[in-house]
Design a protein around this motif. Structure first.
Motif, mmCIF file in Angstrom:
data_model
loop_
_atom_site.group_PDB
_atom_site.id
_atom_site.type_symbol
_atom_site.label_atom_id
_atom_site.label_comp_id
_atom_site.label_asym_id
_atom_site.label_seq_id
_atom_site.Cartn_x
_atom_site.Cartn_y
_atom_site.Cartn_z
ATOM 1 N N GLY A 47 -0.460 -26.539 97.447
ATOM 2 C CA GLY A 47 0.298 -27.233 96.399
ATOM 3 C C GLY A 47 1.713 -26.824 96.085
ATOM 4 N N VAL A 81 -0.882 -31.697 95.274
ATOM 5 C CA VAL A 81 -1.190 -31.361 93.884
ATOM 6 C C VAL A 81 -0.268 -32.061 92.930
ATOM 7 C CG1 VAL A 81 -1.951 -29.545 92.327
ATOM 8 C CG2 VAL A 81 -2.111 -29.348 94.489
ATOM 9 N N TYR A 111 10.408 -15.553 95.660
ATOM 10 C CA TYR A 111 8.886 -15.358 96.116
ATOM 11 C C TYR A 111 8.807 -15.066 97.525
ATOM 12 C CZ TYR A 111 4.184 -17.666 96.506
ATOM 13 O OH TYR A 111 2.878 -17.953 96.741
#
Ligand SMILES: Cc1cc2nc3c(=O)[nH]c(=O)nc-3n(C[C@H](O)[C@H](O)[C@H](O)COP(=O)(O)O)c2cc1C
Length: 328
Positions: A22, A45, A207
């Motif tokens: 997702g 998602v 990230y």
């Protein structure tokens, strides 16, 4: 050399499925994997039907390779299933009771149906529902974790119990891991975390850098990120839990965008930070599997796939020749 029941069934050239994740598994990532010979997947998602249809048309223009769509059952919009089945090779579900009605709908649209499972009973239920293959997910996996067993004992049970092709998922980030799974009888491997750090993934740059910096020991299986999806265990970087804990209890971690709409992210919200996210990226859900130790650099998805498949071929050749597999 890496032709398996999975590659023959799906029509790809190497036995690697990129996990449909997702937010981060966009058409660009799926296309890069599919073009390089794997099964590329998009994560659907919270994508409304019209948005999903447009994304799949875009994906079809980006690659002539094989691709599919992953749906998370708690967020499934039933209208999306027929749309996906008409446009992709594989429609796959996760985190819910296997459903024969959904599998029939996928088959009616002309696609293969698959289910990611966390137990042997769930694998048998997926086969009874008519799935063409199953994905066995061990607790080493990044993101939401369905079962309680580590990959090898789970794979052992599932391979004995079902006759459809089985894909092994969870903690596989190196050729050694992939070769071990294929040698044990898996028909393919599913790789998530390594592809989060691919150049084409939509993960936020901070990230990706956190994945590069992390070691295999730096993840934790927790229910901490439970806002929007309570009671669902998941594996994240431990540092993300600590960073979220240090925010005030009623704080927003930041905000993001999903399908063009703004989405505020309360502390401990489930959505992972994409390049749309702003705010405390380090305190958002930085999902990562124990495979994270293999993430050394942000690189094109095709390079990741090549490293895994060429290394696996070498290791399996060495094993077949009776040689001791030397570290590369
Ligand atoms: C960022 C991220 C998001 C994920 N989202 C999904 C998802 O939407 N649907 C799904 O079936 N699995 C999802 N997963 C789990 C993967 O399907 C797979 O089981 C896992 O990535 C395998 O372990 P690995 O990360 O060590 O390769 C996600 C994993 C990650 C890392």
């Amino acid at each position: 050399m890496l032709t398996t029941r999975f590659t023959r069934l799906v029509g790809c050239s190497v036995p690697v499925q990129q996990a449909g994740m997702g937010g981060v598994a966009t058409p660009e990532l799926a296309a890069a994997v599919a073009t390089a010979g794997g099964l590329g997947m998009i994560g659907a998602v919270r994508l409304p039907p019209a948005f999903l249809a447009a994304a799949l048309d875009h994906l079809g223009q980006l690659t002539r390779g094989v691709f599919g769509v992953n749906f998370l059952m708690p967020f499934l919009d039933p209208a999306c299933v027929a749309i996906a089945a008409a446009k992709v090779r594989v429609v796959e579900f996760f985190y819910g009771e296997p459903s024969a009605a959904l599998v029939r709908e996928v088959h009616a649209g002309g696609a293969l149906a698959a289910w990611q499972v966390g137990s042997c009973d769930e694998a048998k239920a997926a086969v009874a529902a008519g799935c063409d293959f199953v994905v066995a997910q061990g607790t080493e996996a990044g993101g939401h974790v369905r079962g309680r067993l580590a990959l090898l004992p789970l794979l052992d049970q599932v391979l004995d119990a079902v006759s459809v092709p089985v894909v092994a998922a969870g903690g596989i980030g190196t050729a050694r891991g992939m070769a071990a799974m294929l040698a044990a009888g898996a028909d393919a491997v599913r790789v998530g975390t390594r592809f989060v750090a691919a150049a084409e993934s939509a993960a936020h740059p901070l990230y990706k850098q956190a994945l590069v910096a992390a070691r295999a020991e730096d993840t934790v299986l927790t229910e901490a990120f439970s806002v929007m999806w309570p009671g669902a265990p998941h594996r994240v970087l431990r540092s993300a839990v600590a960073a979220a804990e240090s925010l005030p209890a009623d704080a927003l971690a930041g905000e993001t965008q999903v399908a063009g709409a703004r989405l505020p992210l309360p502390r401990f919200a489930v959505p992972t930070p994409t390049h749309f996210a702003t705010g405390h990226i380090e305190a958002m859900a930085l999902y990562a599997g124990e495979s994270v130790g293999a993430v050394r650099v942000v690189q094109p998805a095709a390079d990741i796939l090549r490293e895994l498949t060429e290394g696996t071929e070498r290791l399996l050749r060495q094993a077949a020749a009776g040689a001791v597999a030397a570290p590369t």
